[in-house]
Design an enzyme around this catalytic site. Sequence first.
Site, PDB file in Angstrom:
ATOM      1  CG  ASP A 920     102.792  18.128  17.523  1.00 50.15           C
ATOM      2  OD1 ASP A 920     102.964  18.015  18.643  1.00 50.15           O
ATOM      3  OD2 ASP A 920     101.838  17.388  16.883  1.00 50.15           O
ATOM      4  CE  LYS A 989     101.674   8.087  15.531  1.00 52.96           C
ATOM      5  NZ  LYS A 989     101.192   8.766  14.462  1.00 52.96           N
ATOM      6  CG  ASP A1159     102.320  17.717  22.629  1.00 53.41           C
ATOM      7  OD1 ASP A1159     101.260  18.034  22.171  1.00 53.41           O
ATOM      8  OD2 ASP A1159     102.708  16.346  22.773  1.00 53.41           O
TER       9      ASP A1159
END
Length: 1243
Positions: A920, A989, A1159
């Site tokens: 990842d 985050k 991704d």
Amino acid sequence: MSALRWGCGAAGLGRALVPAGRRRLLAEEGAGALDGIWGRRRSSSASPCERDRRKDWGHAELLEVLEARVRQLQGESVSEVTVKRVDMAQIPEGSGSSFQLSRKAEAGAALELRGRWAEKLDKEKRIMQKRKQRLEVKLQAHSQKPPREQQPRPLRVEPRLKNGQLAGCLQRWARGSPASPWEEQLAQVLQEAPQKLSCEEVQAPADRGAEAQLSGQRQKLLAFFECCLLTDHLPLAHHVLVTQHGNFRRRWLLTLAMYNTVMLGWARKGSFKELVYVFFMVKDAGLAPDLLSYAAALQCMGRLDQDASTIKRCLEQMARDRLQVQKLFLAVPMSEEERAALLTAVRKVKPAFSPPPRPTPRVNTSPLLKDIYAQGGPVSYPKLHLPLKTLEDLFQQQLRVELATTVQVKSVEKAPPLTSEVLHARETLRSLRDQWEAALCHELQEIKAELARRAREGRPTLYPHLCLLSEQETAQMLLQVLQVLPPQGESLIQLAYQLGTRAFNRHVVQRKQREHQVPALQRRYSEYLRLLACDTQVDPPRLPRQHWESLGGPGGEPPPEQPWPLPVLVRLGKQLAEVLVRAVRMPRSPGAPAGAEQLIPVLYHVYSFRSFRQIGILKPHPAFSQLLATAAEPTLTFEAAEVPMLCPPLPWTSPHSGAFLLSPAKLMRAVEGTIQHQERLEHCPPAALHGALDALTQLGNCAWRVNGRVLDLVLELFHARGCTRLGVPPPASEAPRPPSRRPAPGTPPARLAELRREAARCLKAARELRSLRADALYRLSLAQHLRHHGAFWLPHNMDFRGRTYPCPPHLSHLGSDLARALLEFAQGRPLGPRGLDWLKLHVVNLTGLKKRESLQARLAFADQVLDEVLDSADRPMTGRKWWMAADEPWQTLACCMEIARAVRSPDPTTFVSHFPVHQDGSCNGLQHYAALGRDSAGAASVNLTPSDLPQDVYSGVAAQVEVFRRQDAEQGVRVAQVLEGFVSRKVVKQTVMTVVYGVTRYGGRLQIEKRLHELQDFPQEFVWEASHYLVRQVFNSLQEMFSATRAIQHWLTESARLISHMGSAVEWVTPLGIPVIQPYHRTAKVCQGWGRWLGPGLCPLPASAPSPPRPPLVSRRPNTLKQKNGFPPNFIHSLDSSHMMLTALHCYRKGLTFVSVHDCFWTHAADVPVMNQVCREQFVRLHSQPILRDLSRFLVKRFCSAPRSQNFSKNIQMRKLFQTLLALPETGTFDLEQVKQSTYFFS
């Protein structure tokens, strides 16, 4: 919003379910009621008496709507209002507490009307009731009059021409003068110069909305003519063309493509006289024949064996029009039979003529793809694990599925005991469906007869579209849709679009059967499988697309079926929905004998308000929903394109060709109603799309299988009331319920409001749970259906940015943790010397426990918890359940099982693993920004530089925010002091992650506010102030840490703002050559436009949907806010898709199995090192290109190259845009080669 203004748009809504006494009236008014389907009805089409009747009905219905709206406004918990009173069935006691609850909620929500407004409404209602009574008496007398029999109008053949000279020639030749045969007539009319249209006829629409409406009308006309050809109604198409051409006010709607369509139909029939009539109309309309026009004429003459002189004159006229004969065979899509007829005609004049050979396929010249398409380089393209014979058998299975268009799948829902009640409900459903099918067929016949009559009046209708399928096939399709309609109903627009799309898909499959394309497909696919089968070889090795194209015949690909325009799809679907509402009825009590009770409609129409928008919804009757629930039928029905394929998909070769064998599929999925994406793809050079086409083909060629052990555990939980923590939704019976007791008299208004809000929350939770349960049911049922298949495939397409997605929506690797854990590679690969280590690293990554640790530390931790891993694999539900605490529990469990099998095998290096290991990206959006700006500090924060430990950008931002907070706290800022000890990675985050994708400060504040609410110790009275403070500091921290990133974002945003202010949507081309255009435009907010689009009858209100599709009356004027906010994230998404496609193509060239979720890249454990190397190399190659400079040049050429306008303001805007585009952001000194040595770039 004004209730009166709102009500005007909703007047007439109840025509969906008219009472029995009014149905005859609407049937008699059918000619006027259906006029709006294909255009605006003229004011003179109805008599004054009829208009008065409509006005009275409209007033009465408006009154009902206003009254319902008052109830809704006074009772906040009522989210939907029924427009017409619906007969309610008597539900047996104990047969559904949810229905009893809904009746109580409705009774409590029906508040008494009070106030002066209510008194006025009551008075107006009494007046309207008296008017209704008088009107009903008149209508009853009117209905007793015998209807007048009307003879159908004869179909017109000879056109009415405006040009006097052409009209005179046509008159003389039509009389049959022997000196002027039709062949001579064609030669003469071809030599006529196109007549110039008057200023009145060529004037452009006044505004962009009118232009969009004009485009929609032309699309509907062209679709009508094309469907007439397909259904063998060519005389009707010619009649409508002649009528439209003869109406000088409507002639400007006709385009050359419409004339060519009718000409091609006559050419196929060999009807030369009618073809010449169309040529006369082309010249009279001021149009010049093109290649397709001449191809039709020559085909017709080739079929009729005309003499060479006429053909010669036709070819000479082609030359004078600067059209080449060779291009007829290259640029015009034709079938083999049409090609042969055309060649026969040409060889009469030129006996030695031979069609030009197919041009050598061009090769993509992009520097990024140079190695992919290089000739003679070493390649090791992967093979499937199945032999040729097995693959051919799988092809036959898939072919049968697509010919049937639907798939029956056994449901995994726990079957109820077969009691007498269940058996009786199933038998009742079977009996009702037989009756409904007959009623639907009868209703369809009546609708088709009415539409055919109207088409003979010269106006295009949906008649040919309804003739594409038989009545029985259409009825079965409608009943399948009725079967899956949720109890809460579905948006009318969404349902209409779904019905129209299903009709189109079935038509495409049947057309390929009629045109004998299936045998040709079988032969070609059998040869294609030699490239993929493990026991055959093809020399030289090719990419799948290249090999498929090499197997094509001399005529190339058959012409693809062009998708119908969205207005046509929705109008057809709306007409079918109206048929469904009218025809499908059931008894009040399903157990009553036939004919003993009054029939009630199964579907009824309601409206709802969503974000101040009025949504038309079709709902099934509660009695029908209860009958379905009681029957609990054990099968589910899916469309063929919704199920994974049983054989490898067809390679993508063009925007219309690829994926399924027969079912149509789109290369690019987009917001429905936007056609710009398709236009860009069709005008794009074919070679420019090769990179995207080959990447999508490669992703689709990956074979999958179901992880049976995980599926069994999930089904165990699914049958045992689910588990929300593990992502298995419980049944609807577990949904929260509002208090069943009604509030006592004298309850304070605040308490009543609170109870209403609580009831609304419970209703919302119940609907969400029902949706989640249905989604899980579909996924698990398909997984159970496919678990015994050795392999299946997931064809892929892409969105408008180039991001790839599997076409089947229910079962794929692109989904939740549960969805991913259910699948594994069908083709295994031995682990090799490092494969087991990668499995251990992967299981640690899935737990999320060691994100800040090195790979060596993670591997050591995996060895420490190996006992927990083995316990989880052996006793997942009865052991210590270590896997349940992971971030991704189901994938963790699946990986534990794979590790257990590997370590217990005699030799782990030879163990054949089917488990996909993920790598990842580390905040991939910021990685692309840092590479674009060569930002050294930003690159270090997102692991573009080598380091011993992975860098965590979220922790870095949190630390920087904490520095700012301390400084402010020392200066006495109260909120900074309150936040001491609460600034953490978790709080910031989500905002950091989404800033790169365009989140605003407002959206970031809401994200932080939600995180602060989750902190139990944080003083909640400071949440609002603290969220404002933190989002400001997060943006300041990002500005300091990623200065180049913010500069690029600002440049992209400002460029998009200026482009949209000039009236254009932002567009660009990705590094792999995919054209991108942002689909954000202003929607026309005109209720009348919606009425014209949908037509009257079922839903004359603006039945907008909360989700796509959108109406076609979308202004070409861009939405500036969405354009500028969407450009930065969409541009970055186009870059990450380019990186993924490059990685996929190079992995395929090296023989790897590769798939991705944006991704996140997947491959076998043994191949992770190779994939990591390719991933880093292609990222460096991608960003070694001058991406921003190329983007600037493209935007300057596209938007700043127009000649100077007379509008001074527009010239100023263009100059400012030009200056902005040239002022590229400054870049730093980061060396991209460092990425190749970064361990944690993708990890």
